[in-house]
Design a protein around this motif. Structure first.
Motif, PDB file in Angstrom:
ATOM      1  N   GLY A  50       0.808  -1.211   0.000  1.00 29.75           N
ATOM      2  CA  GLY A  50       0.000   0.000   0.000  1.00 29.75           C
ATOM      3  C   GLY A  50       0.840   1.258   0.000  1.00 29.75           C
ATOM      4  N   SER A  51       0.169   2.397  -0.147  1.00 30.97           N
ATOM      5  CA  SER A  51       0.880   3.664  -0.151  1.00 30.97           C
ATOM      6  C   SER A  51       1.390   3.986   1.243  1.00 30.97           C
ATOM      7  CB  SER A  51      -0.041   4.779  -0.632  1.00 30.97           C
ATOM      8  OG  SER A  51      -1.061   5.017   0.320  1.00 30.97           O
ATOM      9  N   VAL A  52       2.473   4.768   1.293  1.00 30.22           N
ATOM     10  CA  VAL A  52       3.078   5.115   2.570  1.00 30.22           C
ATOM     11  C   VAL A  52       2.109   5.914   3.429  1.00 30.22           C
ATOM     12  CG1 VAL A  52       4.962   6.358   3.682  1.00 30.22           C
ATOM     13  CG2 VAL A  52       5.388   5.069   1.584  1.00 30.22           C
ATOM     14  N   SER A  53       1.427   6.883   2.818  1.00 26.92           N
ATOM     15  CA  SER A  53       0.522   7.735   3.591  1.00 26.92           C
ATOM     16  C   SER A  53      -0.627   6.934   4.190  1.00 26.92           C
ATOM     17  CB  SER A  53      -0.030   8.858   2.706  1.00 26.92           C
ATOM     18  OG  SER A  53      -0.713   8.325   1.574  1.00 26.92           O
ATOM     19  N   SER A  54      -1.199   6.010   3.413  1.00 23.97           N
ATOM     20  CA  SER A  54      -2.289   5.179   3.930  1.00 23.97           C
ATOM     21  C   SER A  54      -1.794   4.269   5.042  1.00 23.97           C
ATOM     22  CB  SER A  54      -2.892   4.336   2.807  1.00 23.97           C
ATOM     23  OG  SER A  54      -3.495   5.151   1.819  1.00 23.97           O
ATOM     24  N   ALA A  55      -0.593   3.703   4.856  1.00 26.51           N
ATOM     25  CA  ALA A  55      -0.044   2.784   5.849  1.00 26.51           C
ATOM     26  C   ALA A  55       0.231   3.496   7.170  1.00 26.51           C
ATOM     27  CB  ALA A  55       1.240   2.145   5.317  1.00 26.51           C
ATOM     28  N   ALA A  57      -1.245   6.295   8.188  1.00 29.97           N
ATOM     29  CA  ALA A  57      -2.541   6.679   8.755  1.00 29.97           C
ATOM     30  C   ALA A  57      -3.218   5.490   9.434  1.00 29.97           C
ATOM     31  CB  ALA A  57      -3.443   7.235   7.648  1.00 29.97           C
ATOM     32  N   ASN A  58      -3.131   4.321   8.811  1.00 27.98           N
ATOM     33  CA  ASN A  58      -3.719   3.128   9.425  1.00 27.98           C
ATOM     34  C   ASN A  58      -2.956   2.710  10.679  1.00 27.98           C
ATOM     35  OD1 ASN A  58      -5.772   2.878   7.521  1.00 27.98           O
ATOM     36  ND2 ASN A  58      -4.540   1.605   6.157  1.00 27.98           N
ATOM     37  N   ALA A  59      -1.650   2.960  10.678  1.00 24.21           N
ATOM     38  CA  ALA A  59      -0.863   2.672  11.885  1.00 24.21           C
ATOM     39  C   ALA A  59      -1.345   3.529  13.049  1.00 24.21           C
ATOM     40  CB  ALA A  59       0.620   2.919  11.621  1.00 24.21           C
ATOM     41  N   ALA A  60      -1.675   4.782  12.764  1.00 27.24           N
ATOM     42  CA  ALA A  60      -2.202   5.661  13.808  1.00 27.24           C
ATOM     43  C   ALA A  60      -3.527   5.127  14.347  1.00 27.24           C
ATOM     44  CB  ALA A  60      -2.386   7.073  13.249  1.00 27.24           C
ATOM     45  N   PRO A 140      -3.261  -1.615   4.514  1.00 25.89           N
ATOM     46  CA  PRO A 140      -1.815  -1.544   4.749  1.00 25.89           C
ATOM     47  C   PRO A 140      -1.524  -0.792   6.043  1.00 25.89           C
ATOM     48  CG  PRO A 140      -2.462   0.044   3.075  1.00 25.89           C
ATOM     49  CD  PRO A 140      -3.676  -0.792   3.354  1.00 25.89           C
ATOM     50  N   VAL A 141      -0.596  -1.309   6.821  1.00 25.41           N
ATOM     51  CA  VAL A 141      -0.259  -0.699   8.107  1.00 25.41           C
ATOM     52  C   VAL A 141       1.262  -0.627   8.245  1.00 25.41           C
ATOM     53  CG1 VAL A 141      -0.406  -0.900  10.624  1.00 25.41           C
ATOM     54  CG2 VAL A 141      -2.352  -1.569   9.207  1.00 25.41           C
ATOM     55  N   ALA A 176       1.832  -5.119   8.302  1.00 24.69           N
ATOM     56  CA  ALA A 176       2.019  -5.364   9.736  1.00 24.69           C
ATOM     57  C   ALA A 176       0.856  -6.124  10.357  1.00 24.69           C
ATOM     58  CB  ALA A 176       2.222  -4.037  10.473  1.00 24.69           C
ATOM     59  N   VAL A 177      -0.339  -5.928   9.822  1.00 29.68           N
ATOM     60  CA  VAL A 177      -1.540  -6.535  10.416  1.00 29.68           C
ATOM     61  C   VAL A 177      -2.153  -7.531   9.427  1.00 29.68           C
ATOM     62  CG1 VAL A 177      -3.836  -6.089  11.351  1.00 29.68           C
ATOM     63  CG2 VAL A 177      -2.006  -4.426  11.733  1.00 29.68           C
ATOM     64  N   PRO A 178      -2.318  -8.789   9.807  1.00 27.09           N
ATOM     65  CA  PRO A 178      -1.926  -9.420  11.074  1.00 27.09           C
ATOM     66  C   PRO A 178      -0.474  -9.882  11.021  1.00 27.09           C
ATOM     67  CG  PRO A 178      -3.037 -11.010   9.696  1.00 27.09           C
ATOM     68  CD  PRO A 178      -3.056  -9.719   8.931  1.00 27.09           C
ATOM     69  N   SER A 179       0.077 -10.225  12.170  1.00 26.24           N
ATOM     70  CA  SER A 179       1.451 -10.720  12.220  1.00 26.24           C
ATOM     71  C   SER A 179       1.462 -12.221  11.938  1.00 26.24           C
ATOM     72  CB  SER A 179       2.082 -10.457  13.593  1.00 26.24           C
ATOM     73  OG  SER A 179       3.330 -11.124  13.689  1.00 26.24           O
TER      74      SER A 179
END
Length: 257
Positions: A50-55, A57-60, A140-141, A176-179
């Protein structure tokens, strides 16, 4: 000669060499199947990055969920337990060598000695991998090491071995999700604990996923929630495979009566 009974056991006659040939062909076939599945998994995983920005944002969002659940302790855990280079090296090695090498050895052992458990483990691994790829593509995370959380990527800083086992061209950094590091190690641990006869081997099976859970967090590769999600996914697939096998057995019994 060698005869395969209805229960899947081999009845040995006078032809011991035939048994060895049959087993080697079967093992070779399974290795071919698994290698094909792994190539597809890594190829699709790379294409669905996925895109860096989406990843980020999803991490947040993942961090917000952890805070709501009282589970956001990754940075504190790394600072507290992995600040020493010697300690971090131990967890780096668990993360690197406790995954694919352990999976390969375990599956080969199961395929040779415990075929029923092997098939269940293999199918659960393939099923969870397919589901994981869908999640990686749609959600994407960024892992903690890439999510601006001031955590150190101890694996990359201290070791280059991981890039040998998993080349960057096949790596989706935002998966990252899921591990599945945790999830697939859990599958191997369950299989070992069930199949092994010696107590110390069973204990290894129990400890493996625990050690990997600690390692993925302390190396800043996964969140605590990732580990929980990976374990939940693969455990669900483990039981789903057994449920499907029982349904198939019942259908065969009905068909033959």
């Amino acid at each position: 000669m060698a005869v395969i009974t209805g229960t899947g056991h081999v009845r040995q006659g006078s032809g011991t060499p035939a048994i060895k040939t049959m087993q080697s062909v079967r093992l070779g076939q399974q290795i071919f199947i698994l290698l094909g599945a792994i190539v597809i998994y890594f190829g699709v995983r790379h294409l669905t990055e996925g895109s860096v920005s989406s990843a980020v944002a999803n991490a947040a969002r993942v961090v917000d969920l952890e805070r709501a659940l009282g589970l956001h302790h990754e940075q504190w855990l790394q600072d507290t337990f992995a600040s020493s280079s010697r300690v971090s090296t131990v967890f780096n090695w668990i993360y690197i060598w406790g995954h694919w090498p352990v999976i390969a050895v375990t599956l080969i052992w199961l395929a040779r000695k415990h075929q029923v458990i092997y098939l269940r483990t293999r199918n659960a691994m393939i099923m969870s991998g397919a589901i994981g790829m869908v999640i990686f593509a749609t959600f994407p995370v960024a892992p903690p090491r890439l999510a601006h959380l001031d955590m150190v990527d101890t694996v990359t800083v201290s070791s280059h071995a991981y890039r040998v086992l998993q080349p960057p061209m096949f790596t989706n950094q935002y998966a990252a999700v899921p591990s599945l590091h945790v999830g697939w190690d859990l599958l191997m641990g369950i299989a070992i604990a069930i199949a092994a006869r010696r107590l110390w081997v069973k204990v290894i099976g129990v400890l493996m996923p625990i050690a990997m859970t600690i390692a993925v967090v302390l190396t800043a590769n996964h969140y605590i929630v990732d580990a929980i999600a990976g374990a939940a996914l693969t455990t669900s697939c483990w039981f789903a495979v057994r449920w499907w096998a029982r349904r198939r057995e019942l259908r065969l019994q009905v068909a033959t009566t």
